[in-house]
Design an enzyme around this catalytic site. Structure first.
Site, PDB file in Angstrom:
ATOM      1  N   CYS A   1       0.831  -1.213   0.000  1.00 50.58           N
ATOM      2  CA  CYS A   1       0.000   0.000   0.000  1.00 50.58           C
ATOM      3  C   CYS A   1       0.862   1.257   0.000  1.00 50.58           C
ATOM      4  O   CYS A   1       0.461   2.291  -0.557  1.00 50.58           O
ATOM      5  CB  CYS A   1      -0.947  -0.003   1.191  1.00 50.58           C
ATOM      6  SG  CYS A   1      -0.150  -0.179   2.797  1.00 50.58           S
TER       7      CYS A   1
ATOM      8  N   HIS B   1      -1.365   1.272   7.457  1.00 49.57           N
ATOM      9  CA  HIS B   1      -1.871   1.201   6.089  1.00 49.57           C
ATOM     10  C   HIS B   1      -1.792   2.590   5.467  1.00 49.57           C
ATOM     11  O   HIS B   1      -2.055   3.597   6.122  1.00 49.57           O
ATOM     12  CB  HIS B   1      -3.317   0.704   6.092  1.00 49.57           C
ATOM     13  CG  HIS B   1      -3.910   0.563   4.725  1.00 49.57           C
ATOM     14  ND1 HIS B   1      -3.392  -0.294   3.771  1.00 49.57           N
ATOM     15  CD2 HIS B   1      -4.976   1.178   4.147  1.00 49.57           C
ATOM     16  CE1 HIS B   1      -4.121  -0.207   2.668  1.00 49.57           C
ATOM     17  NE2 HIS B   1      -5.085   0.675   2.877  1.00 49.57           N
TER      18      HIS B   1
END
Length: 360
Positions: free
Chosen positions: A40, A307
């Protein structure tokens, strides 16, 4: 930093199975990226670079081909093909696997499927693009497995689309507090890492003022004065002597002091338009207009797990979009301000539709 597992999504495949009448029209530059296993951080950076209009235009028009150095072209060629798919393809999401493989052949850490720092990844990517596209090929002192830096000393001129867009220059005015002799030192940068002066809330201007405030170097930090011929206490004043067209701010949220690690969750208020850097630019170099925000990298979680996502302004629609790997959605301007912002991309270039090279 280790991160939460982000499995490869099947959303793209599911969308492809829909009848053509039920599919939403695909917008140029609004394309998701598959997560290849804790990638990510890479996807967020690629989305932000894909929102920098002059960089996109350079690759889509094919201008990069004539500048490409054959002995260091694999990463840049993969980047160009990926950007072309993101802008000219008809899929709602694409895989950055070829690009990751090319970069990973130079920096194997990116193939380990562990979360990496998005800011560090950005520096690696910009460095590789510069090396492949600069006028005089031949790598700098750091080679394959050494880490590029966001700042370096001024060396012989090596220009590329990366230096023309992202490279700025800092000037350090160093004053000896004993003899008052002044010297100047210049250093180029591609990313400015800004301290966060408050624990709860502050503005981007507060961070900038903290970065550019005058420092006094004493004790073990004294600098050698050539006039006094000894180490002396000095005052150091930092200004921008060359402002880049695209300026990237790294908000230093990860605080590591010895064995103590923590993430600063300070909400930092930043403008979407008309960021004024005039107070920090040397008076004789105050030529650039004000800056507008074009992309944001967000980080959720802490140092041991997290994330990354991105917010990017599309140069065609002039709308903001949220990119969370394969998940893409339009968002209102009011949602761009977030307490999770980690990297801010500002541009003094107009938002224009990139010129496309016609496909055969």
């Amino acid at each position: 930093m280790m991160g939460n597992n982000c499995d490869e999504s099947s959303e793209c495949a599911n969308h492809a199975c829909l009848p053509e009448s039920e599919r939403q029209p695909h917008l140029q530059g609004v394309t998701g990226l598959r997560n290849l296993g804790n990638t990510c951080y890479m996807n967020a950076i690629l989305q932000c670079l894909c929102s920098v209009s002059p960089l996109v235009e350079y690759f889509l028009s094919g201008k990069y081909v004539t500048a490409l150095q054959k002995d260091c072209s694999e990463v840049t060629t993969a980047f160009a093909y990926l950007m072309t798919d993101m802008w000219l393809g008809d899929s709602d999401c694409v895989s950055p696997e070829i690009f990751l493989s090319a970069l990973g052949s130079l920096y194997p850490v990116f193939l380990k499927k562990t979360q990496q720092d998005a800011q560090e990844f950005l520096i690696y990517v910009l460095n590789e693009l510069h090396e492949a596209l600069k006028k005089h090929c031949g790598r700098r002192a750091y080679e394959k497995r050494s880490a590029p830096r966001s700042c370096r000393k001024v060396v012989a001129s090596e220009t590329s689309i990366i230096t023309r867009l992202f490279e700025g220059q800092l000037n350090y005015r160093i004053t000896c507090l004993k003899c008052e002799t002044c010297t100047n030192k210049n250093e180029v940068f591609t990313v400015l890492s800004l301290p966060i002066p408050s624990e709860y809330e502050c503005s981007l201007q507060d961070c900038l003022q903290c970065f550019f405030q005058q420092d006094t170097l004493t004790w073990n930090n004294q600098i050698h004065c050539s006039f006094c011929e000894s180490k002396q206490e000095t005052a150091v004043r930092t200004t921008v002597s060359k402002a880049p067209k695209i300026i990237v701010f790294h908000l230093k949220r990860f605080d590591i002091q010895g064995t103590v690690k923590r993430k600063l969750r300070t909400e930092i208020l930043y403008p979407l338009t008309n960021l004024d850097l005039t107070p920090y630019i040397c008076p004789i170099f105050r030529k650039h207009p004000k800056y507008n925000l074009c992309a944001v990298v967000n980080h959720f979680g802490d140092l041991d797990g997290g994330h990354y996502t991105a917010f990017c302004k599309n140069s065609v629609t002039q709308a903001w979009y949220s990119f969370d790997d394969t998940r893409v959605s339009e968002i209102p301007d009011t949602s761009v301000q977030t307490a999770t912002a980690y990297l801010l991309f500002y541009s003094c270039q107009p938002f224009s539709m990139p010129i496309q090279k016609h496909r055969s």
